[in-house]
Design a protein around this motif. Structure first.
Motif, mmCIF file in Angstrom:
data_model
loop_
_atom_site.group_PDB
_atom_site.id
_atom_site.type_symbol
_atom_site.label_atom_id
_atom_site.label_comp_id
_atom_site.label_asym_id
_atom_site.label_seq_id
_atom_site.Cartn_x
_atom_site.Cartn_y
_atom_site.Cartn_z
ATOM 1 N N PRO A 186 -7.039 -17.737 38.298
ATOM 2 C CA PRO A 186 -8.243 -18.849 38.008
ATOM 3 C C PRO A 186 -9.343 -18.474 39.114
ATOM 4 C CG PRO A 186 -6.601 -19.954 38.975
ATOM 5 C CD PRO A 186 -6.160 -18.783 38.980
ATOM 6 N N ASP A 187 -9.018 -17.894 40.081
ATOM 7 C CA ASP A 187 -10.398 -17.617 41.551
ATOM 8 C C ASP A 187 -10.943 -15.959 40.508
ATOM 9 O OD1 ASP A 187 -9.625 -19.951 42.978
ATOM 10 O OD2 ASP A 187 -8.459 -18.159 44.088
ATOM 11 N N ARG A 188 -10.762 -15.363 40.237
ATOM 12 C CA ARG A 188 -10.987 -14.081 39.609
ATOM 13 C C ARG A 188 -11.764 -14.706 38.686
ATOM 14 N NH1 ARG A 188 -8.026 -8.607 36.632
ATOM 15 N NH2 ARG A 188 -9.718 -8.032 35.994
ATOM 16 N N ALA A 189 -11.591 -15.361 37.861
ATOM 17 C CA ALA A 189 -12.210 -16.390 36.491
ATOM 18 C C ALA A 189 -13.451 -16.522 36.614
ATOM 19 C CB ALA A 189 -11.200 -16.753 35.350
ATOM 20 N N ALA A 190 -13.287 -17.463 37.279
ATOM 21 C CA ALA A 190 -14.151 -18.362 38.091
ATOM 22 C C ALA A 190 -15.537 -17.690 39.257
ATOM 23 C CB ALA A 190 -13.879 -19.607 39.319
ATOM 24 N N ALA A 191 -14.804 -16.690 39.313
ATOM 25 C CA ALA A 191 -15.740 -15.933 40.311
ATOM 26 C C ALA A 191 -16.716 -14.676 39.181
ATOM 27 C CB ALA A 191 -15.289 -14.836 41.284
ATOM 28 N N GLU A 192 -15.646 -14.551 37.711
ATOM 29 C CA GLU A 192 -16.606 -13.859 36.669
ATOM 30 C C GLU A 192 -17.660 -14.604 36.223
ATOM 31 O OE1 GLU A 192 -13.434 -12.280 34.202
ATOM 32 O OE2 GLU A 192 -13.072 -10.424 35.744
ATOM 33 N N ALA A 193 -16.947 -15.559 35.888
ATOM 34 C CA ALA A 193 -18.186 -16.555 35.026
ATOM 35 C C ALA A 193 -19.343 -16.878 36.304
ATOM 36 C CB ALA A 193 -17.362 -18.211 35.076
ATOM 37 N N ARG A 194 -19.372 -17.159 37.403
ATOM 38 C CA ARG A 194 -20.986 -17.490 38.167
ATOM 39 C C ARG A 194 -21.084 -16.051 37.960
ATOM 40 N NH1 ARG A 194 -16.432 -19.665 42.177
ATOM 41 N NH2 ARG A 194 -16.936 -17.448 42.879
ATOM 42 N N TYR A 195 -20.822 -15.022 37.994
ATOM 43 C CA TYR A 195 -21.348 -14.142 38.534
ATOM 44 C C TYR A 195 -22.436 -13.925 36.717
ATOM 45 C CZ TYR A 195 -21.865 -8.828 36.890
ATOM 46 O OH TYR A 195 -22.607 -8.043 36.254
ATOM 47 N N LEU A 196 -22.108 -14.026 35.588
ATOM 48 C CA LEU A 196 -22.050 -13.931 34.419
ATOM 49 C C LEU A 196 -23.632 -15.034 34.132
ATOM 50 C CD1 LEU A 196 -19.384 -12.959 31.761
ATOM 51 C CD2 LEU A 196 -21.479 -11.855 32.765
ATOM 52 N N ALA A 197 -22.911 -15.929 34.591
ATOM 53 C CA ALA A 197 -24.233 -16.926 34.993
ATOM 54 C C ALA A 197 -25.847 -16.516 35.628
ATOM 55 C CB ALA A 197 -23.434 -18.627 35.314
ATOM 56 N N ARG A 198 -25.307 -15.676 36.987
ATOM 57 C CA ARG A 198 -26.657 -15.525 37.142
ATOM 58 C C ARG A 198 -26.847 -14.523 36.632
ATOM 59 N NH1 ARG A 198 -25.903 -13.895 44.159
ATOM 60 N NH2 ARG A 198 -28.285 -14.069 44.743
ATOM 61 N N VAL A 199 -26.252 -13.397 36.483
ATOM 62 C CA VAL A 199 -27.135 -12.500 35.642
ATOM 63 C C VAL A 199 -28.049 -12.848 34.090
ATOM 64 C CG1 VAL A 199 -26.711 -10.488 34.462
ATOM 65 C CG2 VAL A 199 -25.453 -10.842 36.338
ATOM 66 N N ALA A 200 -27.161 -14.145 33.866
ATOM 67 C CA ALA A 200 -28.178 -14.747 33.021
ATOM 68 C C ALA A 200 -29.202 -15.038 32.735
ATOM 69 C CB ALA A 200 -27.526 -15.413 31.622
ATOM 70 N N ALA A 201 -29.254 -15.607 34.460
ATOM 71 C CA ALA A 201 -30.630 -16.427 34.521
ATOM 72 C C ALA A 201 -31.803 -15.509 35.314
ATOM 73 C CB ALA A 201 -30.108 -17.295 35.722
#
Length: 238
Positions: A186-201
């Motif tokens: 789950p830590d890896r999945a959460a890190a990937e989600a944060r990364y994509l959110a930052r890139v999208a913004a």
């Protein structure tokens, strides 16, 4: 073993030797092993430890034979992989007659392939290179070709569609297995989600931002597979 010149003109397994000749030595005492038992042991090993664990030495140990004994039944790993693929293909049902709705029949065939590949996670990788189809593989192919008869397509097109379908299922199952492994972290999945959110913004990826902002789809493996499969089959142009 196959004739000495079986691979002299063309690389790979000689399918006539593999599938149309007896698997047992013709002379001497009754063999202590069988090609079927050796293949089953290799499949069991691959199911438990992965395809990379399947070596002639390990399979020999699994059945309690010497390595040289195995070469009488499977002279190399490529031959053994062909035997393994056809062995598990025997788990696919082939007796169901076509319904006349070729798209529905193809979807059923794809679901059966997915179930088989999830049961034997090494199978997609084993299918990634050309294999000499054995009797079980050919029986399932016959079912698929019969399902495609209402399309009126020629034989080459039917074979292409079956190959395309099998490649789709193999690729999807490979991704599905990888996603399942990632979900256990789950830590890896959460890190990937944060990364994509930052890139999208960041303003430089508006299409990605719009896609990520859209309502999510059901992520259950079965629902995802069905959605992708419908896009593939329903979009086929005959």
């Amino acid at each position: 073993m196959p004739p000495h010149d079986a691979g002299a003109d063309a690389p790979g397994v000689d399918p006539q030797w593999l599938w149309l000749t007896s698997a047992a030595p013709r002379r001497g005492r009754k063999p202590a092993y069988s090609r079927e038992a050796i293949t089953a042991a290799a499949v069991e090993l691959a199911d438990a430890e992965g395809l990379e664990a399947v070596t002639m030495r390990k399979v020999a140990a699994q059945v309690g034979a010497g390595v040289m004994t195995l070469y009488s039944y499977a002279p190399d790993k490529e031959t053994l992989l062909n035997l393994m693929v056809d062995h598990v293909s025997g788990e696919l049902p082939t007796a169901a007659p076509p319904t006349g709705d070729w798209r529905a029949d193809l979807k059923d065939i794809a679901r059966l392939q997915r179930t088989l590949m999830l049961r034997h996670p090494w199978l997609p990788a084993a299918l990634s290179t050309r294999r000499a189809p054995g009797p079980h593989t050919l029986a399932f192919l016959e079912r698929a070709l019969a399902a495609l008869r209402p399309t009126g397509l020629d034989g080459a097109a039917k074979l292409e569609i079956f190959a395309q379908l099998t490649a789709f299922v193999a690729g999807h199952v490979t991704h599905e297995i990888a996603q399942a492994a990632a979900s256990r972290s789950p830590d890896r999945a959460a890190a990937e989600a944060r990364y994509l959110a930052r890139v999208a913004a960041d303003g430089r990826h508006p299409e990605l931002a719009e896609a990520l902002a859209a309502p999510g789809r059901a992520l259950a493996p079965e629902a995802t597979f069905t959605r992708f499969l419908n896009r593939l089959i329903d979009g086929l142009d005959t």
